[in-house]
Design an enzyme around this catalytic site. Sequence first.
Site, PDB file in Angstrom:
ATOM      1  N   GLU A  76      22.914  26.095  48.473  1.00  0.00           N
ATOM      2  CA  GLU A  76      23.420  25.464  47.246  1.00  0.00           C
ATOM      3  C   GLU A  76      24.213  24.192  47.523  1.00  0.00           C
ATOM      4  O   GLU A  76      24.394  23.387  46.631  1.00  0.00           O
ATOM      5  CB  GLU A  76      24.259  26.458  46.448  1.00  0.00           C
ATOM      6  N   ARG A 110      43.590  29.511  30.359  1.00  0.00           N
ATOM      7  CA  ARG A 110      42.337  30.221  30.097  1.00  0.00           C
ATOM      8  C   ARG A 110      42.326  30.839  28.693  1.00  0.00           C
ATOM      9  O   ARG A 110      41.813  31.933  28.484  1.00  0.00           O
ATOM     10  CB  ARG A 110      42.086  31.293  31.163  1.00  0.00           C
ATOM     11  N   GLU A 111      42.906  30.108  27.734  1.00  0.00           N
ATOM     12  CA  GLU A 111      42.970  30.628  26.370  1.00  0.00           C
ATOM     13  C   GLU A 111      41.572  30.917  25.814  1.00  0.00           C
ATOM     14  O   GLU A 111      41.359  31.895  25.102  1.00  0.00           O
ATOM     15  CB  GLU A 111      43.669  29.617  25.441  1.00  0.00           C
ATOM     16  N   HIS A 169      21.356  42.391  41.360  1.00  0.00           N
ATOM     17  CA  HIS A 169      21.857  41.704  40.174  1.00  0.00           C
ATOM     18  C   HIS A 169      21.519  42.463  38.902  1.00  0.00           C
ATOM     19  O   HIS A 169      22.005  42.132  37.835  1.00  0.00           O
ATOM     20  CB  HIS A 169      21.306  40.281  40.119  1.00  0.00           C
ATOM     21  N   ARG A 223      33.830  33.001  32.879  1.00  0.00           N
ATOM     22  CA  ARG A 223      34.200  33.237  34.273  1.00  0.00           C
ATOM     23  C   ARG A 223      34.861  31.997  34.872  1.00  0.00           C
ATOM     24  O   ARG A 223      34.295  30.908  34.841  1.00  0.00           O
ATOM     25  CB  ARG A 223      32.959  33.546  35.119  1.00  0.00           C
TER      26      ARG A 223
END
Length: 759
Positions: free
Chosen positions: A610, A22-23, A699, A520
């Site tokens: 979904e 995850r650099e 949200h 994310r």
Amino acid sequence: MRIGATRIGATVLGYPRIGPKRELKHAVEGYWAGRLDEAGLREVAEGLRADTWRELSTLDSIPGNTFSYYDQVLDTAVLFDAVPERHRALGMGPLDTYFAMARGTAEVAPLELTKWFDTNYHHLVPEVGPGTRFALVGDKPLAEYREALALGVATRPVLIGPVTFLLLAKPADGAPADFSPLTLLDPLVDRYAELLAALARAGVEWVQLDEPAFALDRSPGELAALQSAYDRLAALPQRPALLVAGYFAELGDALGVLADTAVEGVAVDLVAGRADLDRIPVLTGLRDKAVVLGLVEGRNVWRTDLRDAAATGAGLLGAVGAVGVSTSCSLLHVPYDLDAEPGLDPVVRARLAFARQKVEEVTLLGRVLLGGEPVDLLTASADAVAAGVASARSDASVRARLAELTPHDRTRMPYADRADAQESRLRLPALATTTIGSFPQTGAVRRARADLGRGVLDEAGYDRLMREEIEHVIRLQEEIGLDVLVHGEPERNDMVQYFAERLDGFAHTELGWVQSYGSRCVRPPILHGDVSRPAPMTVRWAEYAQSLTPRPVKGMLTGPVTILAWSFVRADQPRSDTADQVALALRDELADLEAAGIGVIQVDEPALRETLPLRTADRGAYLEWAVAAFRLATSGVAPWTQVHTHLCYSEFGDVIAAIDALDADVTTIEAARSRMEVLSDLAAIGYARGVGPGVYDIHSPRVPGSGELSDLLAEALRAVPARRLWANPDCGLKTRTYREVEPALRNLVEAATRARLTA
Ligand code: GLN
Ligand code: ZN
């Protein structure tokens, strides 16, 4: 075939870009926080791109432009200057404008974020209107092509196709309500033409244009747009060879349309879109084209039976201009490298392939199918897959239970009788108030979990902290005056992972990160074998919470459909069977919660909508097993136990009948942003049980006033009688702060109390 275009051979349609550790996430977040400057960020990005090209060097054709600082759809919008006025007006430099479109600023909202087809990746939604003037202002595909070339790698730049780009776009603010972004196709294609010419001048041989929007059912007008766009692009005097890629389902009619254009190649997904296999040999337009066969699944983690894949490919060798082999879609959706997971059970591991291993698979497949090397090279892969299926964790008792299921196991007593039993037990007011489950995950809660993981905190210490947190959440709800309380879910890292870690049949990775959106990432659990529940998973927390209060505390579970949707799921048996196994484990959990005195149990299914298949023809079968699994999980409890379900992410129109068929006593559902529309949809199909349309949009950090909440409740009361109506936020509160949540819930209770008087 276009003169000079070399064969595509073995390739992949795209590659992860977040970095094996995850650099990119760390660099981008460092840049946002001011810890890293732009040059530092660019250096990290350049390093990751170079690593990727090296990683892909065994392929015949290497995709380029697969990198993104945030999202490939956003990249495309910026490339063609589809920048909304509100972001442009910030007057920032290009990189900061880009991030402002992705994330918003204190003053302006970001672009909307939505799911990338039926995957768990999310893309930004371009905004276009009649006033949009596309212009080729960026050079990202070209710059990355040159960067790779400087390292000795000639890449095949990957672009989102113009038709898919417009089909993903939404009308900009101020555009007429019936404005169709597709009306901008001609000017956009002109800009693509400029880009293709520039790429050709730089020496690019092939360009990949992704048109996954054609994995959905499309109207004749949309298919005509596809035809027109590629007729025009193919007619350009100066351009690279064009490979148009479809994935996530069959291309169907769109394949015929593309076959009739003069593009040089098409890529098809033969895993999710197996039906295209029969179309290929009969489409005469493909006889002079390269057809790239997506035979290695790009979005799941299982090894491919390469002997089988080679046999499929061999059947098409003479039927088209040239065959290429590839992953079914971009590898963006799988983790980087299985070799980074020494902790995985070797038996499970032997069945897996992550991005790096899938590149090896495609390479080997190409050598045999296209390079004439001996088929024997594929025996090991076929054997490994067969051995893997044979070695999958098998649980005889689960299988026996499944075999004995009857419709009776998925059926509760009629609702009217249940409702009476629940009313006399729970004695709730009309317009009862509740929340969706989680309360803010404070720094202290996250720290406790991290400390437990690192061994700094022992189980007893962790338990104590969680109990304190639960008590705090219960007292707060009592004080605010909510009717049905929750324990707040402080002990849950994630609503799926929490359960997957407590069920047998799942494996977990250390570094199996997959990009969800922007920076994310998620680490989906791997559901590899028969699922069963070695011990109760949530009971002690629920029991403790209930011991603190005379008010009902709602038990909180994640449903089978959502657990499957957010995991990598075994492919060696039908999903319906796997869902039923998870459902049986949950059914036992509901029984244990009930036995512990929990009278209200919520089974969350936010993923129900979904996961809906892209093609309408596939939807009925999906909804059937999804509903059946939910009912299996929830039908074992007594009539006086009230079952809730919660759904979110809007657009329920397509699944409204299925929501009814879940047969939950109460359905809480996201509705604040759609002005209660879902209520009339539910009424229209005769839904007559409890419903809690979310009146407060969690949200957003904004605290809704009691006046606006009253208005929404009044509106809801026009569609639903008070005794069936619930007042609640539209989702869990874990991402919010107590500063926002406390006043919002007070206002909610006040609005409900007032509405009761008038109802
Ligand atoms: N019970 C979960 C929560 O409150 C539901 C989350 C969701 O719907 N995504 O967080
Ligand atoms: Zn939700």
